[in-house]
Design an enzyme around this catalytic site. Structure first.
Site, PDB file in Angstrom:
ATOM      1  N   TYR A  39      41.630  47.258  41.428  1.00 56.25           N
ATOM      2  CA  TYR A  39      43.511  46.848  41.862  1.00 56.25           C
ATOM      3  C   TYR A  39      44.270  46.683  40.428  1.00 56.25           C
ATOM      4  O   TYR A  39      45.194  46.564  39.415  1.00 56.25           O
ATOM      5  CB  TYR A  39      43.369  46.107  42.927  1.00 56.25           C
ATOM      6  CG  TYR A  39      45.251  45.532  42.679  1.00 56.25           C
ATOM      7  CD1 TYR A  39      46.341  46.472  43.094  1.00 56.25           C
ATOM      8  CD2 TYR A  39      45.952  44.665  41.944  1.00 56.25           C
ATOM      9  CE1 TYR A  39      48.132  46.399  43.031  1.00 56.25           C
ATOM     10  CE2 TYR A  39      47.362  44.232  41.996  1.00 56.25           C
ATOM     11  CZ  TYR A  39      48.129  45.143  42.554  1.00 56.25           C
ATOM     12  OH  TYR A  39      49.475  44.696  42.602  1.00 56.25           O
ATOM     13  N   ASP A  71      47.258  47.081  46.642  1.00 53.99           N
ATOM     14  CA  ASP A  71      46.602  46.212  46.596  1.00 53.99           C
ATOM     15  C   ASP A  71      46.879  45.840  48.593  1.00 53.99           C
ATOM     16  O   ASP A  71      47.548  47.255  49.162  1.00 53.99           O
ATOM     17  CB  ASP A  71      47.212  44.809  46.013  1.00 53.99           C
ATOM     18  CG  ASP A  71      48.632  44.799  46.415  1.00 53.99           C
ATOM     19  OD1 ASP A  71      49.938  45.017  47.074  1.00 53.99           O
ATOM     20  OD2 ASP A  71      49.171  43.940  46.655  1.00 53.99           O
ATOM     21  N   GLU A 115      48.757  39.552  35.588  1.00 55.83           N
ATOM     22  CA  GLU A 115      48.236  40.207  37.140  1.00 55.83           C
ATOM     23  C   GLU A 115      46.436  39.490  37.547  1.00 55.83           C
ATOM     24  O   GLU A 115      46.021  39.511  38.619  1.00 55.83           O
ATOM     25  CB  GLU A 115      47.653  40.978  36.604  1.00 55.83           C
ATOM     26  CG  GLU A 115      48.749  42.123  36.006  1.00 55.83           C
ATOM     27  CD  GLU A 115      49.070  41.886  37.565  1.00 55.83           C
ATOM     28  OE1 GLU A 115      48.697  41.550  38.560  1.00 55.83           O
ATOM     29  OE2 GLU A 115      50.860  42.664  38.237  1.00 55.83           O
TER      30      GLU A 115
END
Length: 247
Positions: free
Chosen positions: A125, A143, A42
């Site tokens: 996010y 997102d 991520e």
């Protein structure tokens, strides 16, 4: 469309996606997933195309297999591996995040959204994605791709290019697996692959029969394509929210 009608549409879409859309588990960070591997993925995916990360991901894991080796590395050593991805400030934040997790969490990835948001470089996010994907928290991280999908589905305007709008954010929980929605990874893939920014694949979309954008596309393809990258139906950057900012 009023909020109640939009909620019903989102609930219907969530149930259908849960039934027919499978996540792409061939992506390297989804094979043998662990909190660290998801955290690292991520971090690398921020403002970066997934295919670029996929090509480099295993090399990064081989070089830095855990938080300890990542924290002990210099920025120059990290930069050697991450250079193809660009976004130079990511390197500094990634090392700061590793050092923070060693100092405050004993080298573990925290499980809660609030704890994750305190980690340097993790915004709303990215922290939500880690909490949901690594620990199964009932969070729907959104997102720009997910907000664009919701905007097109309901016809509710995105008033911010990456944060959607208050009504869109209120709709996010109705996509949750806890409410019958798809796995979070499947939702992310669908919004990236089918409901893509510029040329959405409406012809193969399983939701086109009750999607506001799909209805507009059938009535007037030119107008739909024009609005498809315009503000009404989800204008936004291709790769999501820039989370790499100090908390």
């Amino acid at each position: 469309m009023d909020f109640s009608a939009a909620k019903r549409r989102v609930q219907r879409a969530a149930v259908r996606l849960a039934r027919i859309w499978e996540p792409d588990n061939s992506l390297p960070w989804r094979r043998n997933p662990s909190p660290y591997r998801i955290f690292l993925a991520e971090f690398l995916l921020v403002r970066t195309r997934w295919d670029m990360v996929a090509r480099l991901y295993e090399a990064v894991v081989d070089r830095f297999p855990d938080l300890h080796t990542l924290a002990q590395a210099s920025e120059e050593e990290i930069a050697e591996v991450l250079a193809p991805l660009g976004l130079r400030k990511r390197i500094s934040y990634l090392r700061k995040a590793a050092l923070y997790l060693l100092e405050h969490h004993g080298g573990r990835i925290p499980e809660t959204l609030e704890e994750l948001k305190r980690v340097p470089g993790l915004g709303e996010y990215t922290a939500g994605a880690i909490a949901a994907l690594a620990f199964g928290r009932e969070i729907v991280p959104a997102d720009v791709n997910v907000f664009r999908f919701l905007s097109r589905l309901t016809g509710i305007e995105m008033t911010h290019p990456t944060k959607g709008s208050p009504p869109l954010r209120r709709l996010l929980p109705y996509l949750s697996p806890a409410r019958g929605g798809p796995p979070i990874s499947a939702l992310i893939d669908f919004s990236r692959i089918v409901c893509r920014p510029r040329w959405p694949n409406c012809s193969e979309c399983p939701l086109k029969s009750f999607c506001a954008f799909g209805e507009l596309n059938q009535a007037s393809p030119f107008e739909a394509l024009s609005n498809g990258t315009g503000n009404r139906f989800g204008k936004g950057r291709r790769n999501g929210v820039a989370d790499l900012t100090p908390d």
